[in-house]
Design a protein around this motif. Structure first.
Motif, PDB file in Angstrom:
ATOM      1  N   UNK A  19      52.103  45.040  40.296  1.00  0.00           N
ATOM      2  CA  UNK A  19      51.743  44.980  38.862  1.00  0.00           C
ATOM      3  C   UNK A  19      51.651  43.562  38.317  1.00  0.00           C
ATOM      4  N   UNK A  20      52.486  42.661  38.854  1.00  0.00           N
ATOM      5  CA  UNK A  20      52.502  41.302  38.306  1.00  0.00           C
ATOM      6  C   UNK A  20      51.232  40.518  38.642  1.00  0.00           C
ATOM      7  N   UNK A  21      50.383  41.063  39.543  1.00  0.00           N
ATOM      8  CA  UNK A  21      49.159  40.359  39.907  1.00  0.00           C
ATOM      9  C   UNK A  21      47.965  40.744  39.031  1.00  0.00           C
ATOM     10  N   UNK A  22      48.117  41.769  38.201  1.00  0.00           N
ATOM     11  CA  UNK A  22      46.959  42.253  37.454  1.00  0.00           C
ATOM     12  C   UNK A  22      46.474  41.241  36.425  1.00  0.00           C
ATOM     13  N   UNK A  23      47.368  40.632  35.683  1.00  0.00           N
ATOM     14  CA  UNK A  23      46.953  39.692  34.643  1.00  0.00           C
ATOM     15  C   UNK A  23      46.249  38.483  35.246  1.00  0.00           C
ATOM     16  N   UNK A  24      46.849  37.878  36.284  1.00  0.00           N
ATOM     17  CA  UNK A  24      46.229  36.711  36.902  1.00  0.00           C
ATOM     18  C   UNK A  24      44.967  37.113  37.662  1.00  0.00           C
ATOM     19  N   UNK A  25      44.961  38.344  38.199  1.00  0.00           N
ATOM     20  CA  UNK A  25      43.770  38.833  38.891  1.00  0.00           C
ATOM     21  C   UNK A  25      42.590  38.958  37.952  1.00  0.00           C
ATOM     22  N   UNK A  26      42.846  39.460  36.772  1.00  0.00           N
ATOM     23  CA  UNK A  26      41.768  39.583  35.784  1.00  0.00           C
ATOM     24  C   UNK A  26      41.326  38.209  35.271  1.00  0.00           C
ATOM     25  N   UNK A  27      42.251  37.264  35.234  1.00  0.00           N
ATOM     26  CA  UNK A  27      41.871  35.901  34.861  1.00  0.00           C
ATOM     27  C   UNK A  27      40.913  35.320  35.906  1.00  0.00           C
ATOM     28  N   UNK A  28      41.193  35.583  37.186  1.00  0.00           N
ATOM     29  CA  UNK A  28      40.318  35.131  38.270  1.00  0.00           C
ATOM     30  C   UNK A  28      38.937  35.761  38.121  1.00  0.00           C
ATOM     31  N   UNK A  29      38.912  37.062  37.832  1.00  0.00           N
ATOM     32  CA  UNK A  29      37.636  37.771  37.665  1.00  0.00           C
ATOM     33  C   UNK A  29      36.850  37.184  36.503  1.00  0.00           C
ATOM     34  N   UNK A  30      37.509  36.899  35.400  1.00  0.00           N
ATOM     35  CA  UNK A  30      36.825  36.313  34.241  1.00  0.00           C
ATOM     36  C   UNK A  30      36.201  34.975  34.589  1.00  0.00           C
ATOM     37  N   UNK A  31      36.883  34.180  35.403  1.00  0.00           N
ATOM     38  CA  UNK A  31      36.349  32.884  35.791  1.00  0.00           C
ATOM     39  C   UNK A  31      35.133  33.017  36.705  1.00  0.00           C
ATOM     40  N   UNK A  32      34.999  34.160  37.353  1.00  0.00           N
ATOM     41  CA  UNK A  32      33.824  34.406  38.202  1.00  0.00           C
ATOM     42  C   UNK A  32      32.599  34.782  37.384  1.00  0.00           C
ATOM     43  N   UNK A  33      32.754  34.949  36.076  1.00  0.00           N
ATOM     44  CA  UNK A  33      31.636  35.154  35.147  1.00  0.00           C
ATOM     45  C   UNK A  33      30.798  36.397  35.469  1.00  0.00           C
ATOM     46  N   UNK A  34      31.430  37.404  36.078  1.00  0.00           N
ATOM     47  CA  UNK A  34      30.728  38.669  36.312  1.00  0.00           C
ATOM     48  C   UNK A  34      29.757  38.670  37.470  1.00  0.00           C
ATOM     49  N   UNK A  35      29.730  37.595  38.275  1.00  0.00           N
ATOM     50  CA  UNK A  35      28.801  37.518  39.402  1.00  0.00           C
ATOM     51  C   UNK A  35      29.463  38.101  40.654  1.00  0.00           C
ATOM     52  N   UNK A  36      28.958  39.218  41.179  1.00  0.00           N
ATOM     53  CA  UNK A  36      29.593  39.860  42.338  1.00  0.00           C
ATOM     54  C   UNK A  36      29.749  38.940  43.541  1.00  0.00           C
ATOM     55  N   UNK A  37      28.751  38.092  43.816  1.00  0.00           N
ATOM     56  CA  UNK A  37      28.837  37.203  44.969  1.00  0.00           C
ATOM     57  C   UNK A  37      30.041  36.279  44.859  1.00  0.00           C
ATOM     58  N   UNK A  38      30.270  35.728  43.666  1.00  0.00           N
ATOM     59  CA  UNK A  38      31.401  34.828  43.466  1.00  0.00           C
ATOM     60  C   UNK A  38      32.718  35.584  43.647  1.00  0.00           C
ATOM     61  N   UNK A  39      32.792  36.792  43.113  1.00  0.00           N
ATOM     62  CA  UNK A  39      34.004  37.596  43.266  1.00  0.00           C
ATOM     63  C   UNK A  39      34.279  37.854  44.741  1.00  0.00           C
ATOM     64  N   UNK A  40      33.246  38.156  45.509  1.00  0.00           N
ATOM     65  CA  UNK A  40      33.430  38.452  46.929  1.00  0.00           C
ATOM     66  C   UNK A  40      33.868  37.219  47.713  1.00  0.00           C
ATOM     67  N   UNK A  41      33.370  36.046  47.323  1.00  0.00           N
ATOM     68  CA  UNK A  41      33.831  34.808  47.964  1.00  0.00           C
ATOM     69  C   UNK A  41      35.321  34.606  47.689  1.00  0.00           C
ATOM     70  N   UNK A  42      35.745  34.838  46.450  1.00  0.00           N
ATOM     71  CA  UNK A  42      37.150  34.688  46.092  1.00  0.00           C
ATOM     72  C   UNK A  42      38.000  35.758  46.779  1.00  0.00           C
TER      73      UNK A  42
END
Length: 263
Positions: A178-201
């Motif tokens: 559970x403690x990873x959800x907030x930081x995980x969503x922060x990472x996703x936001x920084x990827x700006x919604x681009x699937x390729x960037x999310x997959x690289x991360x």
């Protein structure tokens, strides 16, 4: 993100064109591959052909790719003979092996209307329900090729981006600390919604410890992680940069510098 499969399997006998458009890295090829692999699609069509165009169109390579696909599904093509044939002979061979068969042709990553005209001339209409599915970054190409509205890919919102990350990192059950959800969503936001960037991360996250500190470090160094994978993220996005008019390239570089300061 999904596409209605009936756009490919509809009853119209005319050769219909289905276009998928959107920016580089947004998932056009992934969506086309999913359609190409569906059992309902494979049962519906007699022949499935996949050709990749990218920025440099070479008619001979397209014909060879098509014949390679055909040779795997029929016994009528001898690949050893290809090198002895010129481009016009290869085109005749493609048409000969498609005639009378309902085919699905995927034209991946097409950039210009002129190239589309060339492709359209290679794969004719046999009025048997064949279909062409193309992917392109340029909406003008999609509109030019397609008599109907193209399927436009959109950036992922936070919910779907987080779902994609969880699917890849934690599996379908999304069994994550559970403690990873907030930081995980922060990472996703920084990827700006681009699937390729999310997959690289995602690939990087799979190599670090599943701890809050480990994921915070990924969030902090996200831009450096992306730059360290030029064969994946920057290679794909770089094609769009090189395709920009010269007057716009400095603007793009200025924006990228500002983004590095932000992240």
């Amino acid at each position: 993100m999904g596409m209605d499969p009936t756009r490919l399997t509809g009853l119209s006998p005319d050769l219909e064109i289905v276009a998928i458009s959107g920016m580089g890295g947004i998932g056009k090829t992934t969506l086309a591959k999913k359609a190409y692999a569906q059992l309902t699609i494979r049962y519906h069509f007699d022949i499935l052909v996949w050709v990749t165009i990218s920025q440099e169109f070479r008619g001979r390579n397209v014909l060879l790719e098509a014949l390679h696909c055909i040779s795997k599904q029929t016994d009528s093509v001898n690949e050893k003979e290809y090198n002895e044939m010129d481009e016009s002979e290869l085109a005749v061979l493609v048409k000969k092996n498609l005639k009378g068969r309902r085919y699905l042709l995927v034209v991946d990553d097409i950039w210009s209307r002129d190239v589309w005209d060339s492709i359209r001339g290679i794969f004719p209409n046999y009025n048997n329900g064949s279909r062409i599915l193309l992917t392109t970054r340029k909406n003008e190409v999609a509109m030019y090729a397609n008599t109907c509205s193209p399927h436009e890919m959109n950036l992922l919102n936070l919910e779907n981006g987080w779902k994609l990350l969880c699917d890849k990192v934690f599996g379908p059950k999304h069994d994550h600390p559970p403690e990873l959800e907030e930081i995980g969503k922060e990472i996703v936001e920084k990827c700006q919604g681009l699937p390729l960037t999310i997959l690289v991360i995602v690939g990087h996250l799979s190599k670090v410890s599943r701890t809050l500190e480990g994921w915070k470090d990924v969030a902090r160094t996200l831009s450096e992680i992306i730059v360290s994978h030029p064969d994946k993220c920057l290679g794909v996005l770089g094609l769009s940069y090189h395709h920009l008019p010269n007057r716009l390239k400095p603007c793009f570089l200025s924006m990228s510098s500002l983004l590095r300061l932000v992240y």
